[in-house]
Design an enzyme around this catalytic site. Structure first.
Site, PDB file in Angstrom:
ATOM      1  N   GLY A 266     -68.649  -6.971 -38.632  1.00 19.45           N
ATOM      2  CA  GLY A 266     -68.268  -5.628 -38.222  1.00 19.45           C
ATOM      3  C   GLY A 266     -67.521  -4.899 -39.317  1.00 19.45           C
ATOM      4  O   GLY A 266     -66.583  -4.156 -39.043  1.00 19.45           O
ATOM      5  N   ALA A 267     -67.955  -5.164 -40.565  1.00 16.32           N
ATOM      6  CA  ALA A 267     -67.302  -4.527 -41.721  1.00 16.32           C
ATOM      7  C   ALA A 267     -65.795  -4.739 -41.626  1.00 16.32           C
ATOM      8  O   ALA A 267     -65.336  -5.854 -41.407  1.00 16.32           O
ATOM      9  CB  ALA A 267     -67.682  -3.051 -41.790  1.00 16.32           C
ATOM     10  N   CYS A 268     -65.028  -3.664 -41.742  1.00 13.60           N
ATOM     11  CA  CYS A 268     -63.568  -3.804 -41.762  1.00 13.60           C
ATOM     12  C   CYS A 268     -62.981  -4.048 -40.385  1.00 13.60           C
ATOM     13  O   CYS A 268     -61.783  -4.309 -40.264  1.00 13.60           O
ATOM     14  CB  CYS A 268     -62.943  -2.557 -42.377  1.00 13.60           C
ATOM     15  SG  CYS A 268     -63.607  -2.176 -44.016  1.00 13.60           S
ATOM     16  N   ALA A 269     -63.787  -3.936 -39.334  1.00 13.03           N
ATOM     17  CA  ALA A 269     -63.310  -4.203 -37.969  1.00 13.03           C
ATOM     18  C   ALA A 269     -63.759  -5.571 -37.485  1.00 13.03           C
ATOM     19  O   ALA A 269     -63.673  -5.862 -36.293  1.00 13.03           O
ATOM     20  CB  ALA A 269     -63.818  -3.111 -37.035  1.00 13.03           C
TER      21      ALA A 269
END
Length: 1654
Positions: free
Chosen positions: A1229-1232
């Site tokens: 979730g990329a940076c999340a």
């Protein structure tokens, strides 16, 4: 067929074919059906039959290999049999070789008619025998080797054919990255690779490339010796694979010109090695490949020599000693000798001939070869002339002067501070929290009477502060606790006074107390100086009264104003002084405003009068431009803090670097002040101000200079103090004239002095101060009126300044004689009185002389007096020091034992205490206020966090927290981080040198003992430089140096290039790719190929491209996974992200009190433990290897693909640590990523799929990510930041007005999640409750990175004038109890019916118990369902209750109970504003009380942005906030962006604030790809409050045991015991299936093996 055999059958071709087919089928059938008796067959052949040659026909020499093994047996030692294979030994079988190739040299003792294969086989047997075994073998077997190794013969070493085992061994050593000597040929490939199937398959594939069909089936199962025999006993040639490796070795690691041919020539000439031995040596070279390209041929020669020596040791040979040219010729006869004189003569003639040719060509081209020399001679003459001038100037002015006038002003480095609105809110919030904490601890609260603090807050008040205070009053009033009454009264008073101040202008009002000097000489002789409150001056009002009174015979007051008489003399003026005193009275009474005024202050460093003037101006609401000559992070922090503390409403502080000794700086500063404001870049924009006040207070100390040694520094001081002060005034006057502002003069306060040589030894100080007095006359004579007004301040003895601090010790004695000395604040107060309108209006009409000397001019012989006072102090100090020493000696004589103990005491130092920081256990009574929650929730569906861990830029979670929360490391934290960085190690052994036993820390390099208390002072500076956000260290990022980033640029060559060597395969590849623009040909002498690129060919050339992202939040320098016990083979195989995750997982487990992961299976089934760890990018190093290194044709391990998969990370965690069989859901979730991982894990637990989940995120920093984030404009431009004077540690500034993007980081964060019932059952610590997790996407758009507002959905609900009754815990509790009562009645009735039925049916006891249990389990499920209905999930599916409101209400909380908001806070313009907006909208929609602010934690100021691990780090910090009640601030928040002022609920902290406790925290995380996520974390007290007294007591007991285990384990890790990487699962292969299928299967602890087993 055989019985009827006739040769006539063979005459017919058809019949012949038929018979052959029958024979083949029968033989194959026999081979398949009949047992193989190869051992007996060999025995028959080798002994009974007297076989001399065995020829195997087939695709590979399988039988030859087996026969070779048999012939090595003791029973066949004397057997001479040649083993040949139809394909590999064709020449030997058909006698196609020449005689010299076929027969071993007779002189070497070999039989001339024995084929090479026989001799080589025997030699190989000899090589692989031990030394003892070699001596036992018949000597004739070593004839060849003896000749080859003959030492000192001066002859070439006899060549020996390459053998298959040599090639196999080299390939295996190369692939496994081991020295050749470590590879045992008696082991199989499978054994050597230790079960790494990917590596095993890779080796097998490489062998097949090398040997083709000669490789037998399942080569990994047989020893390397057998495998070598199978592929070829002798006569093996280098295959395609090894040829490519050798070619790549020379092309990638050798210097240009040192080709394979060069190496072979050297091996032939210098070492006497033939072609075959060269091949064997090159195989050894593959295993000794240099780590980087060698610098030159000399270095390459040394390397080749080391390889040659290694080969000689392996082959058992010795090289002939090099003797002159004979050695160079490989032992051949020496040729004719040429004299050195003839050689020199020939070289001279050659050079002369070349020179003549160059001259001819130059004349033909019209070039004068002397032009350059003549130009150089001219420039040399000019340079010499300039140097003479410089030398003369240096001799005349000196180095101090030259250095001191260098310009420093740079408008890009401007720092602007104007967010007083936020700092006022921070101050109010902190003050109220301090009062609440004090109330809770029983400390008396006197803060409400702190008038100075109240006034300062009042002067900063605006509508936002009043709103905050009203919210605080409302919240505190809603709590009936008497302990909070003082905090409530404080909030009410602050609200009242701040509300009253709205609409009024801020004013400077001095409410501090005057101070006096105090010098004490202690009994030990130590001189102690301090500043104490003056007993006779309780306020500055008293001070003013004392100052305006005269104490000497009709002398004027200690401070007063003078006016100029007609004679030109300045005399005391009572009217002017009266106005001045009235102004001073206002400064300490009603206050004086400086709102809308602007001021320039130079010389305002720490501890100076100028700094106190800046303070006063800011308190009065002025805009101040402060300059500093020592511009640095330390200096800017000082001004930053000054503005936070004193900046009033509407005030502004601008700080710039400036050298008052530089004319360029004066012009630049004036232009900056009066130039146009605005522009594309506010940081470099001019101010566009006009100046109301000017304080040119910069000075240079010249202590020690007298008339006999006035030097360079004296002249510099004169320039700064006098000459350039006048220049600055002139520049300001000229700027005003150009701007046409003749009616608004700037009031210039000139720093004068009564010291006109009075003290002496201060250079030209007195002369400069006297010279400044000419400004009073110049004001008239040079028409300054209208542009400048002059007030001269004759500054008296001011303690603590750079010029007078050395005299502080005698100040008390001086004052005893009637002279007044001043503190810097007192003197600044005196000077600020000159700005009062009563005085400034006079100054606009005529110059004002302010005599502030405090009676200094009345004390004659001051210098002599000071000297005597200082001597008296020193004498008294010496006497007391000697007396104290004598007393100590007397005591030692009379009390020897006690003295010995006292003498030893200083050597004793405290030891650091390392602990895992478990949450404190709670007794039942302490949770009484939450008793309404007991039995209200289904604990199976409550998810709690029982452990957390991280590997990040500051080490682990605890060391990071110390820096984040406190700004520094404790002693224990320093030791832990120093250990993590490999700076220290723990020993428990005798010390080298002394032999004394020592237990403790030692320096990792020197072995020197280091005490715990010394670690901080010794290593802290290094640790700070090599942790956190810092310049990228290439050694940590695979050699990536942003300053030398390489890019491959395509270039078309204009001339044919010089040829270079390559392998045949590479040459063909070049030809295929470039066609006619490349020539290739085979070299006849070496078998290699040459390649020449022709004109027009396209080649790619590396070019250094300067990157702009030079800073990142990197793992601490020296971090090493092996230090945590991870085996080296694992470290080499996996990607760094896996290593980070493994270590973080162990930390999380240890913080859960789990010191062995298999202990989990004592409580849970293996299928109930799962993993959702994810990543944004996956294995960064593996990705780089797969794409970049492959494209560069560099060696890349074959299993690199698997390490790029995000799922591989959790796979390694399970394989090396957990051995679980539960849900596996790796997320991206990329940076999340981390929140998505936790969200998935929570769902798994709440759905019943698992009871324990490991969740988190990880990402690495690598070159490609840095470049691509930069190209998106997401990260901060380091080059620009450096130009603005920013240090790496302050380049990430979330929520500030100057934020410009995030700093990329790296690391892993992991949490252990359990259902609350599981945690309580096993006694795991509970750090927090996961109240809610939510994810959301956003609206239509075209920007993937754009932040969105989708997470607002967690607050979605229909607005209603009345809140639902379901939100009331008491209401839900009554409903739950009613339905539980009904359920209990139903259960009793059904059990009663069951008893009757079973009694009639006559069932046995076992059946009765089973039926009863079934009913009880059914009703227990129904009870939990009711708890879900009225507890955990009452809010679900309700449009009137949002998920966020409902999740809070489960625990009896509301939106007002959210005490912390953890921001994603990337330091980008878009994110920080969007996040503030989202939080503000959520809380407003949920009805949070207006003004009830939520402190925002913006952690990335410290760690950078670690992408996938970001929310894990944030969550860990939130858990630490819940545990300690401390809210960490953003220490890079120098100035909050004014656009964030509209968001009432967000409070942007710059410092850590201690609270009385945090109930709940809200965390948000955003990721590229429309990923919005959110977590609500609730304090653990709320779940513990659901337990009964006995349950809680039992839980606390288990918790304490786990705490002790965890502490001990972590301490053991630090002193050398290692992390628990597992080598086997907790069950056997036979048990595995049964354990998976049996839900009741549980492990137990085996005290004998000290392991958990099934």
């Amino acid at each position: 067929m055989l019985n009827n055999w006739s040769d006539a059958l063979l005459e017919t071709p058809a019949e012949k074919s038929r018979l052959a087919a029958i024979l083949l089928v029968e033989l194959l059938a026999y081979q398949i059906a009949a047992p193989v008796q190869w051992i007996k067959t060999q025995d028959h052949l080798f002994n009974a039959r007297g076989i001399e040659r065995l020829v195997e026909i087939g695709p590979s020499p399988v039988l030859c290999g087996m026969a070779a093994k048999t012939l090595r047996a003791p029973g066949y030692a004397s057997t001479q049999i040649t083993l040949l294979h139809s394909e590999r030994n064709r020449d030997d079988i058909y006698y196609l070789h020449s005689s010299e190739d076929a027969i071993v040299n007779a002189d070497a003792g070999g039989a001339p008619n024995v084929p090479v294969a026989t001799v080589v086989q025997k030699e190989q047997i000899a090589r692989e025998a031990s030394p003892h075994e070699q001596t036992a073998l018949p000597s004739e077997q070593f004839n060849t080797n003896t000749a080859a190794g003959k030492s000192g013969s001066g002859e070439p070493i006899a060549d020996v054919a390459l053998q298959g085992v040599e090639v196999v061994r080299a390939i295996v050593a190369f692939k496994t990255k081991q020295p050749l000597g470590n590879v045992d040929t008696q082991q199989s490939i499978k054994t050597i690779v230790a079960g790494k199937s990917t590596l095993q398959n890779e080796i097998v594939g490489d062998l097949q490339k090398e040997f083709g069909s000669c490789v037998p089936d399942k080569p990994e199962m047989i020893s390397l010796q057998e495998l070598g025999a199978a592929v070829g006993l002798s006569g093996v040639v280098l295959g395609k694979y090894t040829q490519v490796l050798i070619a790549r070795l020379f092309s990638s690691k050798m210097p240009g010109g040192f080709s394979l041919t060069s190496a072979r020539t050297m091996l032939q000439s210098a070492y006497g090695l033939g072609q075959e031995r060269q091949n064997a040596l090159l195989l050894v070279a593959l295993t000794m490949e240099p780590s980087a390209r060698l610098a030159g041929e000399a270095e390459a020669g040394k390397w080749l020599d080391s390889v040659a020596q290694a080969y000689a040791a392996q082959a058992g040979i010795k090289y002939a000693p090099a003797t002159g040219s004979a050695a160079a010729a490989g032992g051949q006869a020496q040729g004719p000798v040429v004299s050195s004189a003839e050689i020199k003569k020939m070289q001279h003639a050659q050079r002369e001939h070349i020179r003549q040719q160059i001259d001819v060509l130059a004349r033909h081209a019209g070039i004068n070869l002397r032009d350059g020399a003549r130009e150089a001679e001219s420039k040399q003459a000019s340079a010499e002339q300039l140097q003479r001038k410089l030398d003369s100037l240096d001799a005349e002015l000196g180095n101090d002067y030259a250095e001191g006038i260098m310009p420093r002003f740079d408008a890009l480095k401007v720092r602007r501070f104007d967010s007083s609105w936020n700092w006022a809110r921070q101050e109010a919030y902190e003050w109220i929290q301090q009062t609440i904490v004090a109330c809770g601890s029983g400390v008396a609260c006197a803060g409400i009477d702190d008038e100075k603090r109240i006034y300062q807050l009042q002067s900063r008040a605006d509508e936002k502060l009043v709103l905050l205070l009203s919210g605080a009053v409302e919240i505190l009033s809603a709590d009936s606790s008497a302990a909070l009454e003082p905090a409530k009264r404080l909030a009410e008073r602050l609200h009242e006074v701040c509300k009253q101040s709205l609409g009024s202008q801020p004013g400077f009002r001095e409410l501090s107390r005057p101070m006096q000097p105090q010098t004490r000489i202690l009994s030990t002789g130590t001189v102690d100086y301090s500043e104490v409150v003056r007993a006779d001056e309780l306020t500055f009002g008293d001070y003013v009264e004392h100052m305006k009174s005269g104490d000497f015979d009709n002398a004027p007051p200690l401070i007063h104003l003078r006016e100029q008489a007609d004679s030109g003399q300045w005399t005391y003026s009572e009217p002017l002084s009266a106005a001045y005193y009235a102004g001073l009275g206002d400064l300490c009474g009603a206050g004086v405003t400086f709102a809308s005024k602007t001021a320039l202050v130079t010389g305002c460093g720490r501890g100076s009068i100028g700094a106190e003037i800046v303070r006063g101006l800011l308190m009065g609401g002025a805009r101040v431009l402060a300059t500093t000559s020592s511009y640095s992070r330390t200096a800017t922090l000082y001004y930053e803090d000054m503005y936070r503390r004193y900046g009033a409403r509407g005030s502004e502080l601008v700080v710039v670097p400036f050298n008052q000794g530089s004319v360029q700086d004066i012009e630049g500063l004036t232009s900056f002040v009066f130039g146009k404001s605005g522009g594309a870049n506010n940081a470099a924009a001019e101010l566009g101000w006009d100046l109301d006040y000017v304080f040119p207070f910069a000075a240079v100390s010249d202590i020690g200079s007298v008339i006999t040694n006035l030097g360079s520094r004296s002249e510099l001081a004169q320039r700064v103090i006098m000459t350039n002060v006048l220049r600055l005034l002139g520049s300001i006057k000229a700027a005003k004239e150009r701007a046409g502002r003749p009616t608004r003069p700037s009031l210039v306060v000139l720093p004068l002095s009564p010291n006109h040589g009075t003290f002496g030894g201060d250079g030209l100080y007195g002369e400069c101060k006297i010279a400044l007095e000419t400004a009073f006359n110049r004001w008239h004579s040079e028409a300054w009126e209208g542009f400048l007004s002059i007030a001269g301040a004759v500054i008296g003895w001011t303690r603590g300044t750079g010029l007078m601090s050395a005299n502080n010790l005698v100040a008390q004695e001086i004052e005893s004689h009637g002279m007044r000395t001043f503190s810097t604040r007192e003197m600044a107060f005196n000077i600020l009185g000159l700005l009062h309108p009563l005085v400034s209006r006079i100054a606009h009409r005529q110059p004002v002389w302010a005599d502030l000397n405090g009676g200094m001019d009345r004390l004659g012989g001051l210098s002599e007096f000071v000297g005597k006072a200082r001597a008296a102090i020193e004498q008294r100090s010496d006497i007391l020091r000697l007396t104290a020493r004598d007393k100590a000696l007397d005591y030692a004589m009379t009390h020897p034992k006690l003295s010995a103990g006292l003498a030893a005491a200083p050597d004793m130092s405290p030891l650091a205490n390392f602990c895992s920081h478990f949450p404190a256990s709670k007794d039942y009574s302490s949770l009484q206020h939450l008793r309404h929650l007991q039995d209200m929730v289904n604990l199976d569906k409550v998810v709690v966090i029982t452990g957390y861990g991280e590997v990040g830029p500051y080490g682990n979670a605890e060391t990071r927290w110390e820096v984040e929360a406190h700004g520094e490391l404790s002693v224990a934290g320093c030791i832990e981080l120093a250990w993590i960085m490999g700076l220290i190690r723990h020993v428990n052994a005798p010390q080298a040198g002394t032999g004394q036993h020592y237990t403790g820390w030692v320096d990792a390099k020197s072995g020197e003992a280091v005490r715990d208390v010394d670690v901080k002072s010794r290593y802290e500076q290094y640790m700070l430089e090599h942790t956190g956000i810092r310049l990228i260290e290439p050694e940590l990022v695979l050699g990536y140096d942003p300053a030398k980033k390489q890019a491959l640029r395509e270039v078309q060559i204009e001339h044919d290039m010089e040829p270079f060597e390559a392998s045949a395969e590479d040459a063909a590849a070049y030809k295929t790719s470039n066609g006619d623009r490349v020539d290739v040909w085979e070299n006849s002498d070496s078998g290699s190929w040459s390649v020449r690129f022709l004109k027009g060919a396209l080649i790619r050339v590396p070019a250094a491209v300067g990157a702009t992202r030079l800073v990142a939040g990197l793992i601490p320098t020296g971090w090493d996974a092996s230090r945590f016990g991870i085996p080296e083979d694992v470290i080499k195989q996996v990607d760094p992200v896996t290593l980070y995750t493994l270590v973080a997982t162990v930390e999380a487990l240890v913080r859960s009190g789990i010191t062995d992961p298999y202990e989990l299976y004592e409580h849970f089934h293996v299928s109930e433990v799962g993993n959702t760890i994810g990543s944004g990018l996956g294995g960064g190093q593996a990705l780089q290897d797969m794409f970049r290194q492959r494209s560069l044709d560099k060696e890349v391990r074959g299993d690199v693909l698997q390490e790029t998969f995000i799922s591989t990370i959790q796979a390694w965690v399970n394989m090396l640590l957990m051995s679980s069989a539960g849900p596996v859901k790796p997320v991206v979730g990329a940076c999340a990523t981390a929140v998505l991982s936790i969200d998935t894990a929570v769902d798994s637990i709440q759905s019943g799929k698992a009871k324990v989940m490991i969740a988190g995120g990880v990402d690495d920093f690598f070159e490609e990510s840095s470049i691509e984030f930069a190209s998106m404009g997401a990260t901060s431009n380091t080059v620009d930041e450096f130009a603005k004077g920013r240090a790496p540690s302050e380049m990430c500034r979330p929520c500030t007005s100057t934020r410009s993007g995030f700093m990329e980081g790296e690391g892993a964060g992991v949490v252990v999640l359990m259902s609350a019932s599981a945690a309580i059952k096993c006694g795991a610590p509970i750090y927090g409750i996961v109240g809610l997790t939510a994810t959301a996407t956003d609206k239509q758009g075209r920007s993937v990175p754009a932040p969105g507002k989708g997470v607002l959905g967690s607050a979605r609900e229909v607005k209603s004038p009345l809140l639902s009754r379901l939100l009331n815990v008491d209401y839900r509790r009554s409903k739950l109890q009613t339905q539980l009562s009904m359920l209990n009645v139903a259960e009793k009735e059904e059990l009663s019916e069951l008893e009757s039925e079973l009694a009639d049916a006559g069932n046995d006891d076992a059946s009765v118990v089973a039926f009863r249990n079934e009913i009880k389990e059914s009703y227990e499920r129904q009870r939990k369902s009711l708890q879900d209905t009225w507890g955990n999930e009452f809010w679900k599916q309700s449009r009137a209750i949002s998920p966020l409101r409902g999740s809070l209400a489960v625990w009896g909380l509301t939106a007002d109970d959210i005490d912390v908001a953890s921001f994603h806070g990337t330091s980008t313009k878009a994110n920080d504003k969007n996040e503030s907006s989202v939080l503000d909208a959520q809380l407003r929609h949920l009805g949070r009380k207006p003004g009830h602010v939520v402190p925002a934690v913006c952690q990335k100021w410290l760690t950078g942005h670690p992408k996938g691990a970001a929310a894990s780090f944030m969550l860990n910090s939130v858990l630490q906030c819940l545990r300690t009640g401390l809210i960490p601030g953003n220490r890079n928040a120098d100035n909050i962006d004014s656009e964030l002022k509209e968001y009432d609920y967000s409070l942007y902290l710059s410092k850590s604030i201690q609270t009385a406790g945090i109930k709940a925290a809200l965390l948000k995380s955003f990721g590229f790809g429309q990923l919005g996520s959110e977590m609500l974390v609730v304090h653990s007290d709320y779940v513990l409050a659901t337990l009964g007294s006995e349950q809680l007591e039992a839980y606390n007991s288990k918790l304490q045991q786990r705490n002790v285990k965890a502490d001990r384990y972590w301490q053991d890790v630090l002193i050398g015991k290692r992390l628990f990487v597992k080598n086997k699962p907790p069950y056997t292969a036979e048990q595995e299936q049964e354990i998976y299928l049996n839900p009741l299967a549980r492990a137990h602890y085996d005290s004998v093996s000290q392991e958990y087993k099934f």
